[in-house]
Design a protein around this motif. Structure first.
Motif, short mmCIF file in Angstrom:
data_model
loop_
_atom_site.label_atom_id
_atom_site.label_comp_id
_atom_site.label_asym_id
_atom_site.label_seq_id
_atom_site.Cartn_x
_atom_site.Cartn_y
_atom_site.Cartn_z
N PRO A 1 0.79 -1.23 0.00
CA PRO A 1 0.00 0.00 0.00
C PRO A 1 0.82 1.28 0.00
O PRO A 1 0.32 2.32 -0.40
CB PRO A 1 -0.83 -0.11 1.28
CG PRO A 1 -0.08 -1.05 2.15
CD PRO A 1 0.66 -1.98 1.25
N VAL A 2 2.07 1.22 0.44
CA VAL A 2 2.83 2.46 0.59
C VAL A 2 4.03 2.57 -0.34
O VAL A 2 4.73 3.58 -0.35
CB VAL A 2 3.32 2.64 2.05
CG1 VAL A 2 2.14 2.74 2.98
CG2 VAL A 2 4.24 1.51 2.46
N TYR B 1 10.56 1.96 5.52
CA TYR B 1 9.29 2.51 5.04
C TYR B 1 8.13 1.53 5.18
O TYR B 1 6.97 1.95 5.18
CB TYR B 1 9.46 2.94 3.58
CG TYR B 1 8.56 4.09 3.18
CD1 TYR B 1 8.75 5.35 3.74
CD2 TYR B 1 7.51 3.92 2.30
CE1 TYR B 1 7.93 6.41 3.41
CE2 TYR B 1 6.68 4.98 1.95
CZ TYR B 1 6.90 6.22 2.52
OH TYR B 1 6.08 7.27 2.20
N TYR C 1 0.74 6.89 8.52
CA TYR C 1 0.46 8.08 7.71
C TYR C 1 0.96 7.92 6.27
O TYR C 1 0.49 8.60 5.36
CB TYR C 1 1.12 9.32 8.34
CG TYR C 1 2.62 9.26 8.33
CD1 TYR C 1 3.35 9.77 7.25
CD2 TYR C 1 3.34 8.68 9.38
CE1 TYR C 1 4.72 9.70 7.21
CE2 TYR C 1 4.71 8.59 9.35
CZ TYR C 1 5.40 9.10 8.26
OH TYR C 1 6.75 9.00 8.21
N GLU C 2 1.91 6.99 6.07
CA GLU C 2 2.43 6.77 4.72
C GLU C 2 1.32 6.35 3.76
O GLU C 2 1.39 6.60 2.56
CB GLU C 2 3.51 5.69 4.74
CG GLU C 2 4.78 6.15 5.46
CD GLU C 2 5.74 5.00 5.74
OE1 GLU C 2 5.46 3.87 5.28
OE2 GLU C 2 6.74 5.22 6.41
N MET C 3 0.30 5.70 4.31
CA MET C 3 -0.81 5.25 3.46
C MET C 3 -1.52 6.45 2.82
O MET C 3 -2.07 6.34 1.74
CB MET C 3 -1.83 4.48 4.29
CG MET C 3 -1.30 3.18 4.82
SD MET C 3 -2.29 1.81 4.24
CE MET C 3 -1.63 0.50 5.25
N PHE C 4 -1.53 7.57 3.55
CA PHE C 4 -2.17 8.78 3.02
C PHE C 4 -1.22 9.56 2.12
O PHE C 4 -1.65 10.21 1.17
CB PHE C 4 -2.64 9.69 4.16
CG PHE C 4 -3.78 9.12 4.93
CD1 PHE C 4 -5.08 9.22 4.46
CD2 PHE C 4 -3.57 8.46 6.13
CE1 PHE C 4 -6.14 8.68 5.15
CE2 PHE C 4 -4.62 7.92 6.83
CZ PHE C 4 -5.91 8.04 6.35
N LEU C 5 0.07 9.51 2.46
CA LEU C 5 1.02 10.36 1.74
C LEU C 5 1.51 9.74 0.45
O LEU C 5 1.64 10.41 -0.56
CB LEU C 5 2.21 10.68 2.65
CG LEU C 5 1.85 11.45 3.93
CD1 LEU C 5 3.10 11.88 4.66
CD2 LEU C 5 0.99 12.65 3.60
N THR C 6 1.82 8.46 0.49
CA THR C 6 2.32 7.82 -0.73
C THR C 6 1.52 6.55 -1.02
O THR C 6 2.06 5.46 -1.01
CB THR C 6 3.81 7.45 -0.60
OG1 THR C 6 3.96 6.56 0.53
CG2 THR C 6 4.68 8.65 -0.43
N PRO C 7 0.22 6.70 -1.25
CA PRO C 7 -0.56 5.50 -1.54
C PRO C 7 -0.15 4.91 -2.89
O PRO C 7 0.01 5.64 -3.85
CB PRO C 7 -2.00 6.02 -1.59
CG PRO C 7 -1.88 7.45 -1.95
CD PRO C 7 -0.58 7.92 -1.36
N ARG D 1 2.46 16.09 2.86
CA ARG D 1 3.15 15.43 1.74
C ARG D 1 4.52 16.04 1.48
O ARG D 1 5.50 15.34 1.30
CB ARG D 1 2.30 15.52 0.47
CG ARG D 1 1.61 14.24 0.12
CD ARG D 1 1.13 14.27 -1.30
NE ARG D 1 2.17 13.80 -2.19
CZ ARG D 1 2.13 12.64 -2.82
NH1 ARG D 1 1.10 11.85 -2.67
NH2 ARG D 1 3.11 12.25 -3.60
N VAL E 1 7.11 13.16 3.12
CA VAL E 1 7.52 12.17 2.11
C VAL E 1 9.02 12.29 1.89
O VAL E 1 9.54 13.38 1.68
CB VAL E 1 6.75 12.39 0.79
CG1 VAL E 1 7.27 11.46 -0.29
CG2 VAL E 1 5.27 12.16 1.01
N HIS F 1 7.44 4.17 -7.77
CA HIS F 1 6.72 4.47 -6.54
C HIS F 1 7.46 3.85 -5.34
O HIS F 1 6.98 2.92 -4.70
CB HIS F 1 5.30 3.94 -6.62
CG HIS F 1 4.43 4.48 -5.53
ND1 HIS F 1 3.90 5.74 -5.56
CD2 HIS F 1 4.03 3.94 -4.36
CE1 HIS F 1 3.20 5.95 -4.46
NE2 HIS F 1 3.26 4.87 -3.72
#
Lengths: 257, 413, 246
Positions: free
Chosen positions: A143-144, A161, B93-99, C26, C30, C39
């Protein structure tokens, strides 16, 4: 117009020469000097110029378990509990009934003899590891974006990560992934990425005493993988799932899955 | 030959046949059973509420607001099991930032946030706005400030404003129905799209999840309505209960048919995995699938509700049958989730062996955590109901009011 | 003029706040290299590549241990890497005196490969540990860097254990391997390069099983001209374990 063409060709030829000659020179020099040199030249390593893959010759595997042992040592894989980046399976195909498969401790300590009672048709070992699929389901479901395919075709996990949701473990058809008990992230074979990018062989290939594992690059004519593919009937595991594995098996029985 | 297989398996207690060495640990534990169970209740309760608003089923008006508040209470808890089971919850929070757009799971955060903020909270707020403004004027002390804050500054309750609220609320419900379908169908897709797992991989999975969600949501509302009415010393609205039971019956029939279809389809296609899956059903899942899910959780409540509907049964008996059936449905749907999540991990992907699930008692993924997570929504619901009373009783059923002869001001239509 | 309903104002503010905070988060949270190549965090590739090594690789050993490496190069163990037996040795190349790699002297290390296991490919040299000098270390008779049999294997079972075991309990137990196969000394010395000869004609079986063969009476007989048609004997019968009832 007509006059222009040969001129263009000549210029192209000259350009090609200047571009390719140093390449030839480099190629020869790297053949002459030991691989260690390549190890020191890690900064020059071009990720996009490689595509790694492995061949496994089942007829050559003697089930000594050195590969699984070396993998644990090289990659500091926990010894306690069931965590394997690579392991060896033993198949015993009886004359009647279901195939018997086992992999005690991943084969690290060898395979104790099994009394089958009946007639055995054939028996063999199959080394297993992450297939570094070109169409990797684990990469698809992360998912990430913590697991990914590198430019050189290796599937890696970013342990800083990964959130540890374990969807990738569920999605892997080969059981090649586990949750690292201390890091709490998904973990798996990297083809010894820290070795291959320095021109060394993966640890399992390095220690294999019978060369049952062949490491090389796709699309390089001088790669041992090329010879492996030329002389063997190649299969991959679970082809119906369309994962496009980059671990190729020679002599894999239909029972292997 | 049998003895040999037993010998090999005895190396690790509980497992039979061959499983890949990395498969001894089950990765999705009881918490991941609870997660689809909770989201199913949310989606089901919301869809029930939408029946009143969108499809104008006025019999169930008494549970309209209650359903929304219940959905909210369960939705607040729904992501907790997911969070608790992560190896690194602090990285969520990574799920929201880099889905990862190709990941079925990556969308969860967005679907959840949309459903919580864009649908449920918004609809509740619009629905309650008039009452909140009223309470902010009536109450004193901290409560006054709480309700004042809850108005978000929008204190206009002129007929025109209320009309807008109602219009907007209806629009959100209409958007909310596909959203609720999305929320839970999507949970089914997370499982159904795993091609490596023959027990999960099925196109029917999202639809089966959806209908089982509706079943569980309606059954939950029957329970919540009956229990809350009992504690409030009110008379139950039989028309409402009968309607709820009817919807439960229809939803169960569809759900049961779909599940049977899935089952028959698998058996008939009889793919490579059928041997190990049948072995799993008869050995590992017998109690949870055959007994709990099919017999206790589907057939028994079906019979119960049909009996209550068909026969000339007194209301007292009907209530009893509805209550027991709704309880059994909860057992059944929980087993359904268990059978999907745990069942999908009990067989090896080598299709050669079965493993066992050892339930921890303590710890982040243990039984106590699971029980806590199942009780939490009930407590939240209690608090929410206290803060925002959702009752929409018809005055003639108000026993307490008749006794006290003073109808409390807050119990407005 | 249509006025915006009052209740929409806090909602719009909230939507803007949520989207705004998502955008700020973000940019702040990130990782820098995320998305550079795909990605994922591109820097991770370098981090994985920089992990510590344990195994040095065989060619490094040859730099100092050139004598051993030369001996080994021409031996049966030429394909066995030094670190297969001695374990990871990069630390030894960096500090030769401080870190001494394993030098296994017991039997266990050798038996990992050479202990009898029926799943091993035929022709791989294997012994039965319980019968093969059980108390002696392998090193006493076999030099690990240039393994030789102390005497040429008189028994084919040294390498073909699985076949020999089968044959031992079959009706062919008394038939010597050489009765059907021609195994030269060259085959014993370099088994992979000079192969043992396999029979090609049915007459080899006919020596014993033909109607008029000069062999013991109990041996089953067939008519070589008519039996089996266009199939050759071993198309149907497994010579190392011939069936009892036809």
């Amino acid at each position: 117009m007509k006059n222009n063409k040969p001129q263009m060709a000549r210029r192209e030829f000259l350009e090609n020469c200047t571009r390719k000659l140093p390449g030839f020179f480099l190629l020869f020099s790297s053949l002459n000097t030991a691989n260690i040199l390549a190890a020191n030249e890690n900064d020059d390593y071009d990720h996009s110029a490689h595509e790694y893959a492995m061949g496994v010759s089942i007829h050559k595997c003697i089930g000594c378990g050195r590969c699984a042992d070396a993998c644990k040592r090289e990659n500091k894989v926990p010894r306690e509990g069931h965590y394997y980046r690579t392991w060896i399976e033993r198949y015993i195909i009886p004359a009647d009934g279901e195939a018997i498969v086992d992999s005690p401790d991943g084969g690290i300590h060898g395979f104790p003899e099994v009394k089958t009672g009946g007639d055995v048709l054939r028996s063999f070992f199959v080394p297993k590891l992450c297939n570094h699929c070109a169409n990797a389901p684990c990469v698809q479901v992360c998912p990430v974006g913590a697991t990914y395919s590198t430019e050189d075709g290796v599937v890696l996990v970013d342990d800083t990560y990964c959130v540890g949701c374990r969807y990738c473990i569920q999605a892997c058809p080969y059981g090649a992934r586990y949750l690292h008990p201390e890091k709490h992230v998904a973990d798996k074979c990297t083809f010894c990425y820290h070795r291959i990018t320095k021109g060394l062989l993966p640890a399992c290939v390095e220690v294999c005493p019978t060369q049952a594992r062949i490491f090389g690059e796709i699309g390089k004519r001088s790669s041992p993988l090329n010879r492996f593919a030329r002389f063997n009937d190649i299969t991959v595991l679970k082809p119906a799932l369309n994962t496009k594995p980059k671990v190729y098996y020679a002599g894999a029985d239909g029972e292997v899955r | 030959m049998e003895t040999v297989i037993a010998n090999i398996a005895s190396a690790i207690p509980g497992t039979t046949g061959y499983i890949y060495p990395n498969e001894f640990e089950l990765h999705w534990s009881l918490l991941i059973v609870i997660y689809p169970y909770l989201t199913g209740l949310v989606a089901g309760a919301f869809i029930l509420a939408s029946l009143e608003r969108v499809f104008k089923v006025h019999e169930i008006t008494p549970v309209y607001r209650l359903s929304l508040v219940t959905a909210l209470a369960f939705l607040i808890v729904a992501p907790m099991p997911l969070l608790a089971h992560l190896g690194h919850p602090e990285r969520n929070y990574e799920m929201f930032l880099t889905p990862n757009t190709s990941s079925a799971m990556a969308m969860f955060g967005f679907v959840y946030a949309w459903y919580l903020l864009g649908v449920l909270l918004l609809e509740l707020w619009l629905d309650y706005r008039r009452d909140i403004v009223k309470w902010s004027n009536e109450k004193t002390g901290i409560a006054r400030y709480f309700y004042k804050f809850s108005t978000l500054g929008a204190t206009d309750i002129s007929p025109k404003a209320i009309e807008f609220d109602e219009k907007a609320s209806r629009f959100i419900t209409i958007v909310g129905v596909p959203s609720a379908f999305l929320l839970h169908g999507y949970v089914g897709f997370i499982f159904g799209s795993v091609k490596a797992n023959p027990w999960w991989s099925s196109v029917l999975m999202p639809i089966v999840f959806l209908f089982s969600a509706i079943v569980s949501g309606i059954a939950l509302m029957i329970l919540v309505y009956m229990i809350s009415t009992m504690f409030r010393w009110k008379k139950m609205d039989m028309a409402c209960l009968n309607k709820l039971a009817s919807f439960l019956l229809y939803a169960m029939l569809v759900d049961f048919t779909l599940e049977a279809l899935d089952f028959i389809h698998r058996l008939y296609e009889s793919e490579e995995s059928i041997t190990i899956l049948s072995e799993m059903i008869s050995n590992r899942l017998f109690i949870s699938l055959i007994v709990a899910q099919i017999i206790l959780g589907s057939l028994a409540p079906l019979v119960g509700i049909i009996m209550a509907k068909m026969g000339k049964v007194p209301d007292e008996m009907k209530r009893m049958l509805y209550f027991i059936s709704a309880l059994l449905v909860q057992v059944g749907i929980f087993s359904t989730r268990w059978n999907v999540v745990i069942g999908g991990q009990l067989f090896s992907k080598s299709l050669r062996g079965l493993t066992v699930y050892k339930l921890e008692l303590f710890g982040l993924e243990g039984l106590f955590m699971a029980i806590t997570l199942l009780i939490a929504p009930v407590i939240i619901l209690y608090i929410l109901v206290k803060l925002f009373p959702p009752w929409m009783d018809k005055p003639e059923l108000d026993v307490a009011a008749a006794k006290e002869a003073v109808a409390p001001a807050k119990e407005t239509e | 003029m249509q006025r915006i309903p009052q209740q929409l104002i806090p909602l719009i503010i909230m939507i803007v706040a949520i989207i705004g905070s998502l955008i700020t988060a973000r940019t702040l949270l990130v990782p820098d290299s995320f998305g550079d190549l795909g990605h994922y965090r591109a820097d991770n590739t370098g981090e994985v590549a920089a992990l510590e090594l344990s195994y040095a690789g065989a060619h490094v050993c040859a730099d100092c241990h050139d004598d051993i490496s030369e001996t080994k190069r021409d031996s049966h163990h030429s394909g066995v890497a030094c670190e297969s037996c001695h374990g990871p040795a990069l630390a030894h190349t960096e500090a030769p005196d401080e870190f001494i790699p394993d030098a296994p002297r017991g039997r266990d290390g050798c038996l990992l490969c050479h202990g009898y296991n029926p799943a091993r490919p035929s022709g791989f040299p294997q012994i039965l540990p319980g019968q093969h000098n059980p108390t002696k270390a392998c090193l006493i008779c076999h030099a690990p860097h240039d393994p030789q049999l102390p005497h040429t294997a008189e028994d084919c079972s040294a390498c073909h254990r699985e076949i020999s075991n089968r044959k031992q309990v079959s009706h062919h137990s008394s038939v010597a391997c050489t009765e059907c196969h021609k195994a030269t000394d060259e085959h014993r010395a370099s088994p992979r390069i000079v192969r043992a000869e396999k029979p090609r004609k049915a007459e080899v079986c006919g020596n014993c099983h033909a109607r008029g063969a000069d062999s013991s009476r109990e041996i089953p007989r067939i008519d070589m001209d008519t039996h089996g048609g266009r199939y050759i004997c071993w198309d149907c019968h497994y010579p190392h374990f011939p069936e009892t009832n036809l």
